[in-house]
Design a protein around this motif. Structure first.
Motif, PDB file in Angstrom:
ATOM      1  N   PHE A  39       1.413  -2.363   1.660  1.00  0.00           N
ATOM      2  CA  PHE A  39       2.868  -2.473   1.670  1.00  0.00           C
ATOM      3  C   PHE A  39       3.408  -2.898   3.030  1.00  0.00           C
ATOM      4  CE2 PHE A  39       3.067   0.666  -2.110  1.00  0.00           C
ATOM      5  CZ  PHE A  39       2.785  -0.381  -2.970  1.00  0.00           C
ATOM      6  N   ARG A  40       2.739  -2.515   4.113  1.00  0.00           N
ATOM      7  CA  ARG A  40       3.184  -2.968   5.440  1.00  0.00           C
ATOM      8  C   ARG A  40       3.041  -4.481   5.552  1.00  0.00           C
ATOM      9  NH1 ARG A  40       1.660  -4.889   9.797  1.00  0.00           N
ATOM     10  NH2 ARG A  40      -0.529  -4.896   9.212  1.00  0.00           N
ATOM     11  N   ASN A  41       1.957  -5.016   4.996  1.00  0.00           N
ATOM     12  CA  ASN A  41       1.765  -6.465   5.023  1.00  0.00           C
ATOM     13  C   ASN A  41       2.804  -7.184   4.174  1.00  0.00           C
ATOM     14  OD1 ASN A  41      -0.772  -7.792   6.452  1.00  0.00           O
ATOM     15  ND2 ASN A  41      -1.347  -5.709   5.882  1.00  0.00           N
ATOM     16  N   LEU A  42       3.203  -6.584   3.071  1.00  0.00           N
ATOM     17  CA  LEU A  42       4.275  -7.175   2.265  1.00  0.00           C
ATOM     18  C   LEU A  42       5.582  -7.214   3.048  1.00  0.00           C
ATOM     19  CD1 LEU A  42       3.665  -5.720  -1.312  1.00  0.00           C
ATOM     20  CD2 LEU A  42       3.653  -8.139  -0.673  1.00  0.00           C
TER      21      LEU A  42
ATOM     22  N   PHE B  32      -4.600  -7.369  -6.149  1.00  0.00           N
ATOM     23  CA  PHE B  32      -3.296  -6.802  -6.479  1.00  0.00           C
ATOM     24  C   PHE B  32      -2.231  -7.350  -5.545  1.00  0.00           C
ATOM     25  CE2 PHE B  32      -0.158  -3.333  -5.815  1.00  0.00           C
ATOM     26  CZ  PHE B  32       0.333  -3.223  -7.113  1.00  0.00           C
ATOM     27  N   TYR B  33      -2.559  -7.432  -4.265  1.00  0.00           N
ATOM     28  CA  TYR B  33      -1.633  -7.956  -3.258  1.00  0.00           C
ATOM     29  C   TYR B  33      -1.313  -9.427  -3.543  1.00  0.00           C
ATOM     30  CZ  TYR B  33       0.146  -9.023   1.452  1.00  0.00           C
ATOM     31  OH  TYR B  33       0.922  -9.392   2.511  1.00  0.00           O
ATOM     32  N   GLU B  34      -2.339 -10.197  -3.836  1.00  0.00           N
ATOM     33  CA  GLU B  34      -2.145 -11.613  -4.133  1.00  0.00           C
ATOM     34  C   GLU B  34      -1.250 -11.787  -5.363  1.00  0.00           C
ATOM     35  OE1 GLU B  34      -4.844 -15.667  -4.365  1.00  0.00           O
ATOM     36  OE2 GLU B  34      -5.754 -13.761  -4.931  1.00  0.00           O
ATOM     37  N   ARG B  35      -1.455 -10.936  -6.351  1.00  0.00           N
ATOM     38  CA  ARG B  35      -0.650 -11.000  -7.566  1.00  0.00           C
ATOM     39  C   ARG B  35       0.823 -10.712  -7.256  1.00  0.00           C
ATOM     40  NH1 ARG B  35      -1.665  -9.884 -13.261  1.00  0.00           N
ATOM     41  NH2 ARG B  35       0.262  -9.212 -14.234  1.00  0.00           N
ATOM     42  N   MET B  36       1.078  -9.736  -6.390  1.00  0.00           N
ATOM     43  CA  MET B  36       2.459  -9.398  -6.048  1.00  0.00           C
ATOM     44  C   MET B  36       3.130 -10.541  -5.290  1.00  0.00           C
ATOM     45  SD  MET B  36       2.541  -5.329  -5.170  1.00  0.00           S
ATOM     46  CE  MET B  36       4.326  -5.286  -5.317  1.00  0.00           C
ATOM     47  N   LEU B  37       2.380 -11.222  -4.434  1.00  0.00           N
ATOM     48  CA  LEU B  37       2.940 -12.361  -3.707  1.00  0.00           C
ATOM     49  C   LEU B  37       3.332 -13.488  -4.646  1.00  0.00           C
ATOM     50  CD1 LEU B  37       0.657 -12.829  -0.551  1.00  0.00           C
ATOM     51  CD2 LEU B  37       2.979 -11.906  -0.631  1.00  0.00           C
ATOM     52  N   GLU B  38       2.562 -13.647  -5.706  1.00  0.00           N
ATOM     53  CA  GLU B  38       2.775 -14.771  -6.622  1.00  0.00           C
ATOM     54  C   GLU B  38       3.658 -14.409  -7.810  1.00  0.00           C
ATOM     55  OE1 GLU B  38      -1.190 -15.935  -7.580  1.00  0.00           O
ATOM     56  OE2 GLU B  38      -1.542 -16.894  -5.624  1.00  0.00           O
TER      57      GLU B  38
ATOM     58  N   GLU C 253      -1.410 -17.260   4.884  1.00  0.00           N
ATOM     59  CA  GLU C 253      -1.449 -16.487   6.134  1.00  0.00           C
ATOM     60  C   GLU C 253      -1.344 -14.999   5.842  1.00  0.00           C
ATOM     61  OE1 GLU C 253       1.082 -15.944  10.309  1.00  0.00           O
ATOM     62  OE2 GLU C 253       1.454 -17.671   9.010  1.00  0.00           O
ATOM     63  N   SER C 254      -0.485 -14.639   4.904  1.00  0.00           N
ATOM     64  CA  SER C 254      -0.325 -13.238   4.519  1.00  0.00           C
ATOM     65  C   SER C 254      -1.619 -12.674   3.949  1.00  0.00           C
ATOM     66  CB  SER C 254       0.804 -13.117   3.494  1.00  0.00           C
ATOM     67  OG  SER C 254       0.968 -11.779   3.082  1.00  0.00           O
ATOM     68  N   LEU C 255      -2.277 -13.449   3.101  1.00  0.00           N
ATOM     69  CA  LEU C 255      -3.542 -13.009   2.500  1.00  0.00           C
ATOM     70  C   LEU C 255      -4.626 -12.848   3.566  1.00  0.00           C
ATOM     71  CD1 LEU C 255      -3.500 -15.260  -0.690  1.00  0.00           C
ATOM     72  CD2 LEU C 255      -3.398 -12.763  -0.671  1.00  0.00           C
ATOM     73  N   GLU C 256      -4.667 -13.765   4.515  1.00  0.00           N
ATOM     74  CA  GLU C 256      -5.661 -13.688   5.586  1.00  0.00           C
ATOM     75  C   GLU C 256      -5.429 -12.458   6.458  1.00  0.00           C
ATOM     76  OE1 GLU C 256      -5.368 -17.432   7.547  1.00  0.00           O
ATOM     77  OE2 GLU C 256      -6.384 -18.529   5.926  1.00  0.00           O
ATOM     78  N   ASN C 257      -4.166 -12.138   6.726  1.00  0.00           N
ATOM     79  CA  ASN C 257      -3.860 -10.935   7.517  1.00  0.00           C
ATOM     80  C   ASN C 257      -4.343  -9.683   6.807  1.00  0.00           C
ATOM     81  OD1 ASN C 257      -2.614 -12.483   9.477  1.00  0.00           O
ATOM     82  ND2 ASN C 257      -0.535 -12.102   8.748  1.00  0.00           N
ATOM     83  N   LEU C 258      -4.061  -9.609   5.503  1.00  0.00           N
ATOM     84  CA  LEU C 258      -4.494  -8.434   4.757  1.00  0.00           C
ATOM     85  C   LEU C 258      -6.012  -8.345   4.716  1.00  0.00           C
ATOM     86  CD1 LEU C 258      -3.652  -6.009   2.933  1.00  0.00           C
ATOM     87  CD2 LEU C 258      -4.077  -7.518   0.985  1.00  0.00           C
ATOM     88  N   LYS C 259      -6.676  -9.461   4.471  1.00  0.00           N
ATOM     89  CA  LYS C 259      -8.140  -9.448   4.401  1.00  0.00           C
ATOM     90  C   LYS C 259      -8.741  -8.986   5.723  1.00  0.00           C
ATOM     91  CE  LYS C 259     -10.399 -12.406   1.944  1.00  0.00           C
ATOM     92  NZ  LYS C 259     -11.027 -13.632   1.384  1.00  0.00           N
TER      93      LYS C 259
END
Length: 206
Positions: free
Chosen positions: A168-171, A93-99, A183-189
């Motif tokens: 949402f904090r990561n966003l 879901f997070y990846e989808r929002m980034l893209e 980098e954002s995806l790696e932080n969330l993971k």
């Protein structure tokens, strides 16, 4: 909420107005947005705007709530596809929002100028702020709990609140510092894995 006259507009004219609203709130945050720019882009008189919305806040939250409903459906769809795996769903879901290029700048302006009302709208994408809400019940029914160390609906509710907050904090961090998507995806993971493993060693828990 938009006025009835908005919903009575011909579809093409309504979509033109929605696009004008989206363009303005993607350009600047809510408090800097201009109704003059919206009506100019939509090709309507300024007075007509107030036949459809109370003010620019009304138009903004209409757009935000429409997006939240769409993303809530996307979250539930991913959760179903992932067979109830909550963490994989949150990551996808997070990846989808980034893209999501169509809404990227609108989301960026909203997240970087967060208010309690805006946060409440975003939270509905994943769950409710109330464990008795229908959205929470719908989400909870799809979650595979077999691998989760929880013992009640209340605990599941708080797990969802934690995941929502982390997501949402990561966003916000990504938007604020223009982080590359990888980098954002790696932080969330990393943060999700910390939650999955637990932070305190079991042998030290009293």
């Amino acid at each position: 909420m938009p006025k009835l006259t908005f919903y009575n507009l011909p579809d093409e004219k309504r979509q033109t107005l929605i696009q004008a609203i989206k363009t303005e709130f993607s350009r600047v945050p809510l408090f800097d947005a201009s109704i003059s720019n919206i009506v100019k882009a939509a090709g309507i008189p300024r007075g007509s705007f107030y036949q459809y919305f109370e003010d620019k806040d009304d138009a903004f939250f209409f757009l935000l709530n429409e997006l939240s409903e769409k993303e809530k459906y996307n979250f539930l769809s991913i959760l179903t596809e992932r067979e109830g795996d909550l963490f994989e769903t949150a990551f996808d879901f997070y990846e989808r929002m980034l893209e999501e290029e169509e809404h990227f700048h609108f989301l960026k302006n909203a997240f970087l100028n967060m208010t309690q009302k805006i946060e409440s709208s975003f939270s509905r994408m994943i769950s409710d702020r109330n464990k008795h809400g229908e959205n929470f019940k719908t989400t909870a029914a799809l979650i595979d709990r077999s691998s989760l160390n929880i013992s009640s609906e209340k605990e599941l509710f708080h797990v969802l609140q934690i995941i929502t907050t982390i997501t949402f904090r990561n966003l916000v961090e990504t938007f604020a510092h223009d982080l590359p998507h990888q980098e954002s995806l790696e932080n969330l993971k990393m943060e999700m894995n910390l939650i999955k493993r637990g932070i305190v060693c079991e042998s030290t828990i009293k």
